[in-house]
Design an enzyme around this catalytic site. Structure first.
Site, PDB file in Angstrom:
ATOM      1  N   ARG A  93      -0.059  19.079  52.985  1.00  0.00           N
ATOM      2  CA  ARG A  93      -0.635  17.721  53.036  1.00  0.00           C
ATOM      3  C   ARG A  93       0.078  16.879  54.100  1.00  0.00           C
ATOM      4  NH1 ARG A  93       1.049  12.617  52.897  1.00  0.00           N
ATOM      5  NH2 ARG A  93       2.574  13.142  51.284  1.00  0.00           N
ATOM      6  N   ASP A  94       1.294  16.468  53.835  1.00  0.00           N
ATOM      7  CA  ASP A  94       2.030  15.629  54.796  1.00  0.00           C
ATOM      8  C   ASP A  94       2.221  16.386  56.108  1.00  0.00           C
ATOM      9  OD1 ASP A  94       3.314  13.338  55.582  1.00  0.00           O
ATOM     10  OD2 ASP A  94       4.997  13.500  54.210  1.00  0.00           O
TER      11      ASP A  94
ATOM     12  N   HIS B  11      12.252  11.697  49.719  1.00  0.00           N
ATOM     13  CA  HIS B  11      11.268  12.235  50.674  1.00  0.00           C
ATOM     14  C   HIS B  11      11.697  11.746  52.060  1.00  0.00           C
ATOM     15  CE1 HIS B  11       6.830  13.005  51.674  1.00  0.00           C
ATOM     16  NE2 HIS B  11       7.205  12.264  52.695  1.00  0.00           N
TER      17      HIS B  11
ATOM     18  N   HIS C 168      11.863  12.074  56.194  1.00  0.00           N
ATOM     19  CA  HIS C 168      11.435  12.640  57.477  1.00  0.00           C
ATOM     20  C   HIS C 168      12.695  12.796  58.324  1.00  0.00           C
ATOM     21  CE1 HIS C 168       6.975  12.478  57.106  1.00  0.00           C
ATOM     22  NE2 HIS C 168       7.343  11.783  56.045  1.00  0.00           N
TER      23      HIS C 168
ATOM     24  N   CYS D 221       3.352  11.056  59.936  1.00  0.00           N
ATOM     25  CA  CYS D 221       2.295  10.234  59.323  1.00  0.00           C
ATOM     26  C   CYS D 221       1.401   9.666  60.411  1.00  0.00           C
ATOM     27  CB  CYS D 221       2.926   9.115  58.509  1.00  0.00           C
ATOM     28  SG  CYS D 221       1.706   8.026  57.780  1.00  0.00           S
TER      29      CYS D 221
ATOM     30  N   ASN E 233       8.669  16.168  58.072  1.00  0.00           N
ATOM     31  CA  ASN E 233       9.592  16.068  56.935  1.00  0.00           C
ATOM     32  C   ASN E 233      10.782  16.978  57.169  1.00  0.00           C
ATOM     33  OD1 ASN E 233       6.692  15.718  55.687  1.00  0.00           O
ATOM     34  ND2 ASN E 233       8.143  14.752  54.306  1.00  0.00           N
TER      35      ASN E 233
HETATM   36  C1  LIG Z   1      -7.485   3.573  51.320  1.00  0.00           C
HETATM   37  C2  LIG Z   1      -8.632   3.636  52.334  1.00  0.00           C
HETATM   38  C3  LIG Z   1      -9.758   4.487  51.801  1.00  0.00           C
HETATM   39  C4  LIG Z   1      -9.108   2.213  52.543  1.00  0.00           C
HETATM   40  O1  LIG Z   1      -9.980   2.138  53.673  1.00  0.00           O
HETATM   41  P1  LIG Z   1     -11.095   0.978  53.809  1.00  0.00           P
HETATM   42  O2  LIG Z   1     -11.795   1.238  55.082  1.00  0.00           O
HETATM   43  O3  LIG Z   1     -10.430  -0.333  53.609  1.00  0.00           O
HETATM   44  O4  LIG Z   1     -11.980   1.343  52.518  1.00  0.00           O
HETATM   45  P2  LIG Z   1     -13.323   0.752  51.958  1.00  0.00           P
HETATM   46  O5  LIG Z   1     -13.146   0.711  50.474  1.00  0.00           O
HETATM   47  O6  LIG Z   1     -13.691  -0.527  52.686  1.00  0.00           O
HETATM   48  O7  LIG Z   1     -14.382   1.892  52.333  1.00  0.00           O
HETATM   49  C5  LIG Z   1     -14.744   2.158  53.675  1.00  0.00           C
HETATM   50  C6  LIG Z   1     -15.510   3.472  53.701  1.00  0.00           C
HETATM   51  O8  LIG Z   1     -14.666   4.563  53.301  1.00  0.00           O
HETATM   52  C7  LIG Z   1     -15.209   5.210  52.124  1.00  0.00           C
HETATM   53  N1  LIG Z   1     -14.083   5.537  51.252  1.00  0.00           N
HETATM   54  C8  LIG Z   1     -13.225   4.688  50.667  1.00  0.00           C
HETATM   55  N2  LIG Z   1     -12.324   5.386  49.960  1.00  0.00           N
HETATM   56  C9  LIG Z   1     -12.616   6.694  50.103  1.00  0.00           C
HETATM   57  C10 LIG Z   1     -12.036   7.881  49.604  1.00  0.00           C
HETATM   58  N3  LIG Z   1     -10.974   7.864  48.824  1.00  0.00           N
HETATM   59  N4  LIG Z   1     -12.589   9.051  49.945  1.00  0.00           N
HETATM   60  C11 LIG Z   1     -13.671   9.099  50.738  1.00  0.00           C
HETATM   61  N5  LIG Z   1     -14.275   7.994  51.252  1.00  0.00           N
HETATM   62  C12 LIG Z   1     -13.757   6.793  50.928  1.00  0.00           C
HETATM   63  C13 LIG Z   1     -16.132   4.145  51.525  1.00  0.00           C
HETATM   64  O9  LIG Z   1     -17.118   4.790  50.713  1.00  0.00           O
HETATM   65  C14 LIG Z   1     -16.704   3.512  52.755  1.00  0.00           C
HETATM   66  O10 LIG Z   1     -17.664   4.401  53.334  1.00  0.00           O
HETATM   67  P3  LIG Z   1     -18.896   3.853  54.228  1.00  0.00           P
HETATM   68  O11 LIG Z   1     -19.616   2.877  53.341  1.00  0.00           O
HETATM   69  O12 LIG Z   1     -18.289   3.197  55.450  1.00  0.00           O
HETATM   70  O13 LIG Z   1     -19.667   5.102  54.570  1.00  0.00           O
HETATM   71  C15 LIG Z   1      -8.155   4.196  53.688  1.00  0.00           C
HETATM   72  O14 LIG Z   1      -7.277   3.289  54.261  1.00  0.00           O
HETATM   73  C16 LIG Z   1      -7.471   5.531  53.559  1.00  0.00           C
HETATM   74  O15 LIG Z   1      -8.084   6.533  53.208  1.00  0.00           O
HETATM   75  N6  LIG Z   1      -6.158   5.574  53.863  1.00  0.00           N
HETATM   76  C17 LIG Z   1      -5.365   6.782  53.705  1.00  0.00           C
HETATM   77  C18 LIG Z   1      -4.412   6.929  54.835  1.00  0.00           C
HETATM   78  C19 LIG Z   1      -3.569   8.153  54.630  1.00  0.00           C
HETATM   79  O16 LIG Z   1      -4.011   9.144  54.081  1.00  0.00           O
HETATM   80  N7  LIG Z   1      -2.315   8.104  55.103  1.00  0.00           N
HETATM   81  C20 LIG Z   1      -1.401   9.195  54.970  1.00  0.00           C
HETATM   82  C21 LIG Z   1      -0.934   9.411  53.572  1.00  0.00           C
HETATM   83  S1  LIG Z   1       0.398   8.342  53.083  1.00  0.00           S
HETATM   84  C22 LIG Z   1       1.788   9.137  53.700  1.00  0.00           C
HETATM   85  O17 LIG Z   1       1.672  10.079  54.437  1.00  0.00           O
HETATM   86  C23 LIG Z   1       3.148   8.681  53.259  1.00  0.00           C
HETATM   87  C24 LIG Z   1       3.802   9.618  52.260  1.00  0.00           C
HETATM   88  C25 LIG Z   1       3.036   9.653  50.951  1.00  0.00           C
HETATM   89  O18 LIG Z   1       3.846  10.947  52.744  1.00  0.00           O
HETATM   90  C26 LIG Z   1       5.241   9.152  51.972  1.00  0.00           C
HETATM   91  C27 LIG Z   1       6.021   8.776  53.224  1.00  0.00           C
HETATM   92  O19 LIG Z   1       6.378   9.646  54.039  1.00  0.00           O
HETATM   93  O20 LIG Z   1       6.263   7.595  53.374  1.00  0.00           O
END
Ligand SMILES: CC(C)(COP(=O)([O-])OP(=O)([O-])OC[C@H]1O[C@@H](n2cnc3c(N)ncnc32)[C@H](O)[C@@H]1OP(=O)([O-])[O-])[C@@H](O)C(=O)NCCC(=O)NCCSC(=O)C[C@@](C)(O)CC(=O)[O-]
Length: 324
Positions: free
Chosen positions: A35-36, A228, A230, A261, A270
């Site tokens: 995933r990450d 966690h 990096h 990320c 990581n």
């Molecule tokens: C949270 C949102 C969805 C907000 O994104 P948004 O654009 O604000 O969401 P929305 O609610 O306005 O929806 C926009 C569109 O996305 C769709 N939608 C909405 N939600 C979903 C969903 N779950 N699955 C599929 N589709 C989705 C929704 O249906 C809509 O579709 P449209 O009408 O335009 O066709 C977006 O910002 C997002 O997906 N962000 C994720 C980013 C990410 O994955 N980052 C990496 C992971 S975090 C990380 O790596 C850190 C970690 C954990 O490892 C720890 C560390 O190292 O710090």
């Protein structure tokens, strides 16, 4: 406020001078490579490779293998095949395959797949990163996490929590440890069984990580915490040692040091799982992981992806094998 149940940990000097003091104690490694490790890859990694990677990681003895994310594929295209991945992996008994879930829409999709038994929710300790990563403020993000966690628990899923930017944010600078302590307490009160403290950009060193853990451990029991790191500045392994010294027994890592990320420009992968396991075994911990088999998996995924191995332990052990 919760109090730590774990007695004060031995000093680093004791650990280093007397590694047998940890002989046989269990340590859980949470593998986040699929995933990450992969989410930031520009070139799409075929689903079959992701599935084979997760299967191989399960076979080396890892008990938690984070599989994918039910995030928006518009935001992170690499995780768009989440449903196929979780359907196709073998699901080894005794291995948990958590999936990242950002909101109720993601949870609804995840719940449709009967193979999803555990999710990971995630928020940030800085406003800049929260906005870039999940398009909302810290407060809005934690409100979402609360509703997702409550709904997931009602559906008998286990929920792990992440907090990003616990040391520093690529947009806002240094993070206050007290903010992280409050957010950790919140995630536990929502029902997360564990909170993983993410140094998203790998900025922390032994000093800042020690100060963070001193503060967080006033708010949360150590057995509910994971780290966690990096490895951007090469500090990840020593940071884990600081966490071990405080009494933490869970750390996240990524095979071959894959990762980064999408919303933390410049952050590297990581901590490599092989480097972590090498250190843990040297300290006498029992991880249940077969290191030679892990190294084979690391060599395999680097060959599949045509990339260099970021694990120093893998490079050393592979070159030793080639010389023999
Ligand atoms: C949270 C949102 C969805 C907000 O994104 P948004 O654009 O604000 O969401 P929305 O609610 O306005 O929806 C926009 C569109 O996305 C769709 N939608 C909405 N939600 C979903 C969903 N779950 N699955 C599929 N589709 C989705 C929704 O249906 C809509 O579709 P449209 O009408 O335009 O066709 C977006 O910002 C997002 O997906 N962000 C994720 C980013 C990410 O994955 N980052 C990496 C992971 S975090 C990380 O790596 C850190 C970690 C954990 O490892 C720890 C560390 O190292 O710090």
């Amino acid at each position: 406020m919760l109090r730590s149940a774990v007695p004060s940990a031995v000093s680093i000097r004791t650990l280093v001078n007397n590694p047998s003091s940890k002989s046989g104690e269990a340590f859980r490694v949470v593998e986040v490579g699929a995933r990450d490790g992969l989410q930031n890859e520009k070139k799409m990694v075929p689903t079959a490779i992701k599935v084979e990677l997760i299967n191989k990681l399960s076979e080396v003895g890892l008990k938690t293998v984070e599989a994918t994310s039910y995030v928006s594929p518009k935001w992170v295209p690499q995780m768009g095949d989440h449903d196929n991945v979780i359907t196709q992996i073998k699901k080894y008994p005794g291995v948990a395959y958590p999936v990242l879930v950002p909101n109720l829409a993601g949870l609804k999709n995840a719940l449709q797949n009967e193979n999803v038994k555990e999710i990971a929710v995630f928020g940030a300790a800085s406003e800049g990163f929260s906005k870039k990563n999940i398009n909302c403020s810290i407060e809005e993000g934690f409100n979402r996490i609360k509703e997702v966690t409550e709904e997931a628990l009602k559906n008998n899923l286990r929920v792990r929590g992440y907090i990003s930017t616990v040391i520093a944010c690529p947009y806002d600078g240094k993070t206050k440890p007290s903010v992280v302590a409050d957010l950790t307490e919140k995630l536990l009160s929502f029902g997360c069984y564990e909170v993983s403290l993410g140094d998203t950009i790998g900025a922390g060193g032994a000093g800042s990580v020690g100060r963070l853990l001193d503060e967080v451990s006033k708010a949360a029991p150590l057995e509910k915490l994971a780290v966690h790191f990096h490895d951007t500045y090469g500090q990840a392994l020593s940071n884990v040692l600081v966490a071990i010294n405080r009494g933490i027994r869970v750390a996240d890592s990524s095979i071959a040091g894959l990762g980064g990320c999408p919303y933390a420009v410049g952050a590297t992968g990581n901590l490599a799982t092989e480097d972590l396991v090498y250190m843990l075994h040297d300290l006498g911990f029992n991880t249940g992981i077969n290191l030679p088999k892990l190294i084979q998996t690391s060599e395999w995924i680097c060959a599949q992806m045509g990339r260099n191995n970021a694990s120093r332990a893998s490079i050393a052990l592979l070159s030793k094998k080639k010389k023999l």
